[in-house]
Design a protein around this motif. Structure first.
Motif, PDB file in Angstrom:
ATOM      1  N   THR A 114      22.251  50.648  41.094  1.00 40.93           N
ATOM      2  CA  THR A 114      22.998  51.335  42.144  1.00 40.93           C
ATOM      3  C   THR A 114      23.137  50.380  43.309  1.00 40.93           C
ATOM      4  OG1 THR A 114      22.037  53.465  41.517  1.00 40.93           O
ATOM      5  CG2 THR A 114      23.063  53.328  43.684  1.00 40.93           C
ATOM      6  N   SER A 115      24.336  49.911  43.551  1.00 39.33           N
ATOM      7  CA  SER A 115      24.527  48.910  44.592  1.00 39.33           C
ATOM      8  C   SER A 115      25.660  49.312  45.517  1.00 39.33           C
ATOM      9  CB  SER A 115      24.823  47.552  43.956  1.00 39.33           C
ATOM     10  OG  SER A 115      24.992  46.556  44.933  1.00 39.33           O
ATOM     11  N   ASN A 116      25.576  48.865  46.739  1.00 40.11           N
ATOM     12  CA  ASN A 116      26.577  49.170  47.759  1.00 40.11           C
ATOM     13  C   ASN A 116      27.327  47.899  48.106  1.00 40.11           C
ATOM     14  OD1 ASN A 116      26.955  49.361  51.081  1.00 40.11           O
ATOM     15  ND2 ASN A 116      27.493  51.214  49.974  1.00 40.11           N
ATOM     16  N   ASN A 117      28.682  47.979  48.144  1.00 36.99           N
ATOM     17  CA  ASN A 117      29.488  46.797  48.477  1.00 36.99           C
ATOM     18  C   ASN A 117      29.144  45.652  47.525  1.00 36.99           C
ATOM     19  OD1 ASN A 117      31.366  45.329  49.987  1.00 36.99           O
ATOM     20  ND2 ASN A 117      29.819  44.584  51.416  1.00 36.99           N
ATOM     21  N   GLY A 123      36.301  52.948  43.914  1.00 37.10           N
ATOM     22  CA  GLY A 123      37.202  51.802  43.988  1.00 37.10           C
ATOM     23  C   GLY A 123      36.735  50.617  43.158  1.00 37.10           C
ATOM     24  N   HIS A 124      35.449  50.582  42.813  1.00 36.29           N
ATOM     25  CA  HIS A 124      34.928  49.501  41.980  1.00 36.29           C
ATOM     26  C   HIS A 124      35.246  49.707  40.497  1.00 36.29           C
ATOM     27  CE1 HIS A 124      32.673  47.442  45.068  1.00 36.29           C
ATOM     28  NE2 HIS A 124      32.001  48.530  45.397  1.00 36.29           N
ATOM     29  N   ILE A 125      35.540  50.923  40.098  1.00 36.41           N
ATOM     30  CA  ILE A 125      35.647  51.246  38.671  1.00 36.41           C
ATOM     31  C   ILE A 125      36.776  50.475  37.977  1.00 36.41           C
ATOM     32  CG2 ILE A 125      36.055  53.092  36.997  1.00 36.41           C
ATOM     33  CD1 ILE A 125      34.660  55.010  38.997  1.00 36.41           C
ATOM     34  N   PRO A 126      38.013  50.467  38.492  1.00 39.26           N
ATOM     35  CA  PRO A 126      39.085  49.765  37.774  1.00 39.26           C
ATOM     36  C   PRO A 126      38.811  48.270  37.603  1.00 39.26           C
ATOM     37  CG  PRO A 126      39.995  51.243  39.431  1.00 39.26           C
ATOM     38  CD  PRO A 126      38.523  51.186  39.680  1.00 39.26           C
ATOM     39  N   GLU A 127      38.289  47.624  38.650  1.00 38.34           N
ATOM     40  CA  GLU A 127      38.008  46.191  38.552  1.00 38.34           C
ATOM     41  C   GLU A 127      36.884  45.929  37.558  1.00 38.34           C
ATOM     42  OE1 GLU A 127      37.410  42.340  41.484  1.00 38.34           O
ATOM     43  OE2 GLU A 127      36.603  44.277  42.121  1.00 38.34           O
ATOM     44  N   PHE A 128      35.880  46.759  37.565  1.00 37.73           N
ATOM     45  CA  PHE A 128      34.773  46.607  36.615  1.00 37.73           C
ATOM     46  C   PHE A 128      35.298  46.668  35.189  1.00 37.73           C
ATOM     47  CE2 PHE A 128      31.327  47.810  33.903  1.00 37.73           C
ATOM     48  CZ  PHE A 128      30.164  47.326  34.479  1.00 37.73           C
ATOM     49  N   ILE A 129      36.086  47.679  34.897  1.00 35.81           N
ATOM     50  CA  ILE A 129      36.596  47.864  33.534  1.00 35.81           C
ATOM     51  C   ILE A 129      37.509  46.713  33.140  1.00 35.81           C
ATOM     52  CG2 ILE A 129      38.104  49.320  32.125  1.00 35.81           C
ATOM     53  CD1 ILE A 129      36.900  51.737  33.649  1.00 35.81           C
ATOM     54  N   GLU A 130      38.345  46.259  34.072  1.00 35.98           N
ATOM     55  CA  GLU A 130      39.296  45.184  33.771  1.00 35.98           C
ATOM     56  C   GLU A 130      38.605  43.848  33.557  1.00 35.98           C
ATOM     57  OE1 GLU A 130      42.904  42.686  35.966  1.00 35.98           O
ATOM     58  OE2 GLU A 130      42.112  44.511  36.905  1.00 35.98           O
TER      59      GLU A 130
END
Length: 408
Positions: A92-95, A117-124
């Motif tokens: 669990t991390s912030n920024n 907002g981190h989810i799409p970049e993580f998946i891509e």
């Protein structure tokens, strides 16, 4: 009156102050109580590494059924170092920098997103996690304390964003879900923890119904407090477990999520001591007792104020109340104080002071301001003392300095 649970005289003959000592049996006692209180459910404690990031402690907890709650790259490496992997690690991390997510993914950790907002970049750029969750920060919380007003929190997502985030998970093909919330910090009030837990359970039910998903786990966070002051009573962990069990049985009939906690302070906090020597006594407008520890060794009183971040202090071999003292360090900062107007026995130069309940967020928050060096850590295992971190040296302090060449 609080007392240290073992003799430190022999250690004092060999080791210069200041240093930290932890009570292994005490730590294990807290773990077992927590596990017993939640034995009615599929339960796991993910120890908050930030509280006491020492491999010896993490290995001890791993061997007794705990995982780790990590929030940085170094904490992930520490978990890997002691043999933790896969879903024994919760990240669990912030920024969060992408390389930290990458390491968590490589370890097979549970990925807990602080921001959707981190989810799409993580998946891509990294991949699709096997199991994922989102940190929930409700609009209203009870007894938020140190964490503060949820509306001003940099952590987590409001409920409406959760719906959006779990829909992202579904669309990406993620089939295993969890939810996380860390709403309070250091509370001894069972009702507050129970009410906040119910808030999380309600959110799970609403999301599950709206998106037709089932949650595999609910991480109700940490924040279970410890009695820093002698007059405070210990948290009744068994009553808390009973209260949460009643809520759980009411809200979850058609599916049975696991329950996770991520306590740090509750596990190690009461079982750590900072040992320091009196160097000087100064009579000014007040009586100042100068010790060889300072805010660089224990930041909490300086950060939150010595009255808000109270730590009990005893004088080795002495009891009673002689006069009021301010217990201070040597930093060039006026908030370098462990206690203000504290009634203690008569203190003399050379006396040993024991600062209690520093087993969490003590050594780990240390720093090198004024060139101060971080102290050693020892653990007492019921038989003897083991050094689990040596004291820093001036060589350590200067080791990162380069010659001043232009860096391009």
């Amino acid at each position: 009156m609080k007392k240290i649970s073992f003799s430190i005289e022999e250690l004092l003959k060999k080791i210069p102050t200041p240093f930290y000592v932890y009570d292994q049996n005490g730590i294990m006692g807290s773990v077992k109580k927590l596990q017993k209180a939640f034995s009615w459910v599929d339960f796991k404690e993910f120890f908050a590494v930030k509280a006491l990031p020492n491999p010896y402690i993490l290995k001890l907890l791993k061997d007794n059924g705990c995982g780790t709650d990590c929030s940085s790259l170094a904490e992930l490496y520490l978990s890997d170092m002691v043999g933790l992997e896969n879903e024994d690690i919760l990240f669990t991390s912030n920024n969060t920098p992408l390389e930290e997510y990458q390491k968590a993914y490589e370890l097979g950790a549970i990925i807990n997103f602080d921001d959707i907002g981190h989810i799409p970049e993580f998946i891509e750029k990294i991949g699709i996690p096997k199991i994922a969750s989102i940190r929930y920060t409700p609009e209203k919380a009870y007894g938020s304390g140190i964490i503060g007003n949820p509306l001003e929190s940099k952590f987590g997502m409001p409920f409406e964003k959760l719906i959006e985030g779990y829909q992202m998970f579904k669309d990406a093909g993620i089939k295993r879900y969890g939810i996380h919330a860390m709403i309070i910090s250091n509370t001894l009030d069972i009702d507050i923890i129970t009410k906040n837990t119910e808030t999380i359970f309600k959110a799970v039910r609403k999301i599950s119904k709206k998106l037709s998903i089932e949650f595999e786990f609910i991480d109700i966070g940490g924040g279970f407090g410890i009695p820093y002051r002698p007059e405070e009573k210990e948290l009744d962990i068994y009553l808390l477990g009973k209260n949460i069990k009643e809520l759980y049985e009411y809200y979850f009939v058609d599916f049975k999520p696991k329950i996770f906690t991520e306590n740090g302070r509750y596990i190690t906090g009461p079982h750590g001591y900072l040992i320091t020597k009196v160097l000087h006594i100064k009579e000014s407008y007040k009586t100042y007792v100068g010790v060889d520890a300072n805010m660089a060794n224990l930041m909490r009183p300086g950060l939150y104020g010595p009255k808000n971040a109270y730590h009990h202090i005893t004088v080795l071999g002495k009891e009673g109340k002689y006069k009021k003292y301010d217990i201070v360090g040597s930093l060039c900062e006026n908030n370098d104080k462990f206690a203000v107007d504290r009634e203690l026995p008569k203190i003399e130069k050379g006396d040993i002071l024991i600062i209690h309940d520093v087993g969490a967020h003590g050594h780990s928050m240390g720093f090198n301001y004024n060139g101060k060096l971080r102290s050693a850590e020892f653990i007492y295992d019921g038989i003897g003392f083991k050094m689990i971190r040596r004291q820093e040296t001036l060589k350590d302090y200067f080791s990162t300095i380069e010659g001043g060449d232009i860096y391009v």
